[in-house]
Structures are given as C-alpha cells and as structure tokens.
Design a protein around this motif. Structure first.
Motif, PDB file in Angstrom:
ATOM      1  N   GLU A 167      -7.345 -88.443  60.146  1.00  0.00           N
ATOM      2  CA  GLU A 167      -6.414 -87.315  60.045  1.00  0.00           C
ATOM      3  C   GLU A 167      -4.981 -87.750  59.789  1.00  0.00           C
ATOM      4  N   HIS A 168      -4.582 -88.898  60.331  1.00  0.00           N
ATOM      5  CA  HIS A 168      -3.186 -89.320  60.141  1.00  0.00           C
ATOM      6  C   HIS A 168      -2.865 -89.616  58.679  1.00  0.00           C
ATOM      7  N   ALA A 169      -3.899 -89.775  57.842  1.00  0.00           N
ATOM      8  CA  ALA A 169      -3.674 -90.069  56.421  1.00  0.00           C
ATOM      9  C   ALA A 169      -3.259 -88.840  55.627  1.00  0.00           C
ATOM     10  N   TYR A 170      -3.599 -87.656  56.121  1.00  0.00           N
ATOM     11  CA  TYR A 170      -3.369 -86.470  55.278  1.00  0.00           C
ATOM     12  C   TYR A 170      -2.792 -85.251  55.976  1.00  0.00           C
ATOM     13  N   TYR A 171      -2.670 -85.246  57.302  1.00  0.00           N
ATOM     14  CA  TYR A 171      -2.249 -84.013  57.984  1.00  0.00           C
ATOM     15  C   TYR A 171      -0.822 -83.599  57.674  1.00  0.00           C
ATOM     16  N   ILE A 172       0.072 -84.538  57.461  1.00  0.00           N
ATOM     17  CA  ILE A 172       1.460 -84.174  57.158  1.00  0.00           C
ATOM     18  C   ILE A 172       1.535 -83.450  55.815  1.00  0.00           C
ATOM     19  N   ASP A 173       0.838 -83.956  54.820  1.00  0.00           N
ATOM     20  CA  ASP A 173       0.937 -83.410  53.463  1.00  0.00           C
ATOM     21  C   ASP A 173      -0.095 -82.333  53.152  1.00  0.00           C
ATOM     22  N   HIS A 174      -1.269 -82.418  53.759  1.00  0.00           N
ATOM     23  CA  HIS A 174      -2.359 -81.503  53.397  1.00  0.00           C
ATOM     24  C   HIS A 174      -2.926 -80.746  54.592  1.00  0.00           C
ATOM     25  N   ARG A 175      -2.308 -80.899  55.766  1.00  0.00           N
ATOM     26  CA  ARG A 175      -2.825 -80.278  56.985  1.00  0.00           C
ATOM     27  C   ARG A 175      -4.290 -80.657  57.171  1.00  0.00           C
ATOM     28  N   ASN A 176      -5.176 -79.689  57.363  1.00  0.00           N
ATOM     29  CA  ASN A 176      -6.579 -80.040  57.605  1.00  0.00           C
ATOM     30  C   ASN A 176      -7.435 -79.965  56.347  1.00  0.00           C
ATOM     31  N   ALA A 177      -6.792 -79.910  55.180  1.00  0.00           N
ATOM     32  CA  ALA A 177      -7.524 -79.778  53.915  1.00  0.00           C
ATOM     33  C   ALA A 177      -7.905 -81.147  53.356  1.00  0.00           C
ATOM     34  N   ARG A 178      -8.891 -81.777  53.980  1.00  0.00           N
ATOM     35  CA  ARG A 178      -9.322 -83.102  53.530  1.00  0.00           C
ATOM     36  C   ARG A 178      -9.800 -83.096  52.079  1.00  0.00           C
ATOM     37  N   PRO A 179     -10.567 -82.094  51.619  1.00  0.00           N
ATOM     38  CA  PRO A 179     -10.983 -82.095  50.213  1.00  0.00           C
ATOM     39  C   PRO A 179      -9.802 -82.091  49.238  1.00  0.00           C
ATOM     40  N   ALA A 180      -8.740 -81.350  49.556  1.00  0.00           N
ATOM     41  CA  ALA A 180      -7.558 -81.325  48.685  1.00  0.00           C
ATOM     42  C   ALA A 180      -6.883 -82.689  48.659  1.00  0.00           C
ATOM     43  N   TYR A 181      -6.819 -83.345  49.802  1.00  0.00           N
ATOM     44  CA  TYR A 181      -6.254 -84.703  49.886  1.00  0.00           C
ATOM     45  C   TYR A 181      -7.059 -85.681  49.027  1.00  0.00           C
ATOM     46  N   LEU A 182      -8.397 -85.605  49.102  1.00  0.00           N
ATOM     47  CA  LEU A 182      -9.247 -86.506  48.324  1.00  0.00           C
ATOM     48  C   LEU A 182      -9.099 -86.247  46.828  1.00  0.00           C
ATOM     49  N   ASP A 183      -9.023 -84.981  46.447  1.00  0.00           N
ATOM     50  CA  ASP A 183      -8.843 -84.632  45.046  1.00  0.00           C
ATOM     51  C   ASP A 183      -7.512 -85.171  44.531  1.00  0.00           C
ATOM     52  N   ASN A 184      -6.465 -85.008  45.323  1.00  0.00           N
ATOM     53  CA  ASN A 184      -5.146 -85.506  44.941  1.00  0.00           C
ATOM     54  C   ASN A 184      -5.144 -87.031  44.857  1.00  0.00           C
ATOM     55  N   PHE A 185      -5.819 -87.687  45.794  1.00  0.00           N
ATOM     56  CA  PHE A 185      -5.897 -89.149  45.800  1.00  0.00           C
ATOM     57  C   PHE A 185      -6.491 -89.658  44.487  1.00  0.00           C
ATOM     58  N   LEU A 186      -7.627 -89.099  44.085  1.00  0.00           N
ATOM     59  CA  LEU A 186      -8.310 -89.567  42.879  1.00  0.00           C
ATOM     60  C   LEU A 186      -7.542 -89.244  41.603  1.00  0.00           C
ATOM     61  N   ASN A 187      -6.934 -88.075  41.567  1.00  0.00           N
ATOM     62  CA  ASN A 187      -6.307 -87.618  40.323  1.00  0.00           C
ATOM     63  C   ASN A 187      -4.849 -88.025  40.164  1.00  0.00           C
ATOM     64  N   GLU A 188      -4.182 -88.365  41.269  1.00  0.00           N
ATOM     65  CA  GLU A 188      -2.752 -88.652  41.199  1.00  0.00           C
ATOM     66  C   GLU A 188      -2.352 -90.044  41.690  1.00  0.00           C
ATOM     67  N   LEU A 189      -3.078 -90.590  42.655  1.00  0.00           N
ATOM     68  CA  LEU A 189      -2.573 -91.756  43.375  1.00  0.00           C
ATOM     69  C   LEU A 189      -3.254 -93.085  43.058  1.00  0.00           C
ATOM     70  N   VAL A 190      -4.496 -93.056  42.606  1.00  0.00           N
ATOM     71  CA  VAL A 190      -5.247 -94.310  42.463  1.00  0.00           C
ATOM     72  C   VAL A 190      -4.631 -95.214  41.397  1.00  0.00           C
ATOM     73  N   ASN A 191      -4.522 -96.481  41.751  1.00  0.00           N
ATOM     74  CA  ASN A 191      -4.117 -97.532  40.816  1.00  0.00           C
ATOM     75  C   ASN A 191      -5.407 -98.100  40.204  1.00  0.00           C
ATOM     76  N   TRP A 192      -5.849 -97.508  39.090  1.00  0.00           N
ATOM     77  CA  TRP A 192      -7.128 -97.877  38.505  1.00  0.00           C
ATOM     78  C   TRP A 192      -7.142 -99.308  37.997  1.00  0.00           C
ATOM     79  N   GLU A 193      -5.979 -99.841  37.613  1.00  0.00           N
ATOM     80  CA  GLU A 193      -5.920-101.250  37.195  1.00  0.00           C
ATOM     81  C   GLU A 193      -6.238-102.166  38.376  1.00  0.00           C
TER      82      GLU A 193
END
Length: 199
Positions: A167-193
């Motif tokens: 929970e500490h990974a996403y509650y500040i930015d996404h509250r309890n919406a873990r699926p939204a956090y995961l979607d954002n992680f894959l689409n915005e944050l991942v360093n694919w290189e």
C-alpha cells in the motif's frame, strides 16, 4: 559491512508528471527503503551472513517451507527489491526495445496480453507483495506474484520487471486504486531499456 541506501537515479519530483509524486518517493525511498537498509545492516552484524552479498543473504535465508520468513530475510529481500524497483522506472519516454517485444510476444501472444496478465496478477495479489516479469530457469518469460518481500531470486529466476504492490507504493497518489496504479506503472513509468538489459 553496511547496506547503503542507493541514491534515486532521478530527482524526487522527476516522476510527478507521470503519476508518482515527490511525496511518494520521499516516503517510499527515503523512509521505507532506508529502513530496510538499516535493519539489514543491523541484523547481519555478528551473524553467519556478515560479509555476504545481498543476493547470497536473500537466497540463503529464504525458507520455502514457511509462510512466515525471518526478520533478516524480510528486510534483506525488501532492500534488494527496492534497489531494482527504482532502476526499473524512468522519467523519460521509454520504448520497448525490439528484442524484448519479440520475447514478450513469443511468451504471451502480444504485449497487450502480457500487460493484462501483469496487471491482473498485481491486482490479485492478496495483501502486500510484488508482481514480476521473470525469465525462468528454462529461459521462458513468465508473470508471477509474490507475497510480502519474496522475490524471483528465491526461485532462481531473473527479475526483468517488478512492481511493488504494498500500500505504501500507491496510496498517496492512487489511494486504494491498485489497478489504476498498475496501469499507470506500465504505461507511464517503466524503463523498458532497463528491463531489456536484464534479459
């Protein structure tokens, strides 16, 4: 021997426009990760694990027969997990390299199917844990999820991508919406290189 808190590979506010705030990184990196580093260092002192690498400690203290792990394993594995996690994200635009896209498509059918499975496994992890893209011992790519701090090292797998679903990974930015956090992680944050470099 001290396990040091590594510097972030970007500024605390570098991911803010991509959905991970400076406040999250101040708590998650500066406090949570630092606590794992400090506790691991303290627990290793005077033990049989003093002078061993973090990989050796994680592998050597993991008890596959027990749901509950030792304090040393819990802290060492979370220290290792977070060292990888910061490197797996980037403030810049990151495109999946061709060789990684090919390997993912061969293993999952398409990159979309991989992302769907990654998000489903992460969202479905009960309680605290991680979701991973791993290269298994037979060379195949798989999506796995692990409870608490358990990680692919414990199963002799190579971690290509990992996402913290405590929970500490996403509650500040996404509250309890873990699926939204995961979607954002894959689409915005991942360093694919970075992911591709682990192949």
């Amino acid at each position: 021997m001290a396990f040091e808190l590594p510097d972030l590979p970007y500024a605390h506010d570098a991911l803010a426009s991509k959905g991970m705030s400076a406040e999250t990184l101040e708590y998650h990196h500066d406090k949570h990760h630092n606590a794992y580093a400090t506790k691991t260092t303290d627990l290793v002192k005077g033990s049989a694990w003093e002078g061993k690498s973090i990989d050796e400690i994680v592998k050597g203290t993991f008890d596959a027969s027990s749901v509950t792990q030792s304090g040393l394993f819990d802290n060492a594995s979370q220290y290792w997990n977070h060292c990888q996690f910061w490197e797996m994200m980037s403030p810049g635009d990151s495109k999946m390299p061709g060789e990684l896209e090919k390997a993912i498509t061969e293993s999952f059918g398409s990159t979309d199917k991989f992302m769907d499975e990654f998000k489903a496994k992460g969202a479905g992890q009960f309680g605290s844990g991680w979701v991973w893209l791993v290269k298994d011992t037979d060379g195949s790519l798989k999506v796995t999820n692990t409870a608490n701090g358990i990680n692919p090292l414990c199963y002799n797998q190579t971690a290509l991508l990992g996402c913290d679903v405590w929970e500490h990974a996403y509650y500040i930015d996404h509250r309890n919406a873990r699926p939204a956090y995961l979607d954002n992680f894959l689409n915005e944050l991942v360093n694919w290189e970075n992911v591709a470099s682990r192949m």
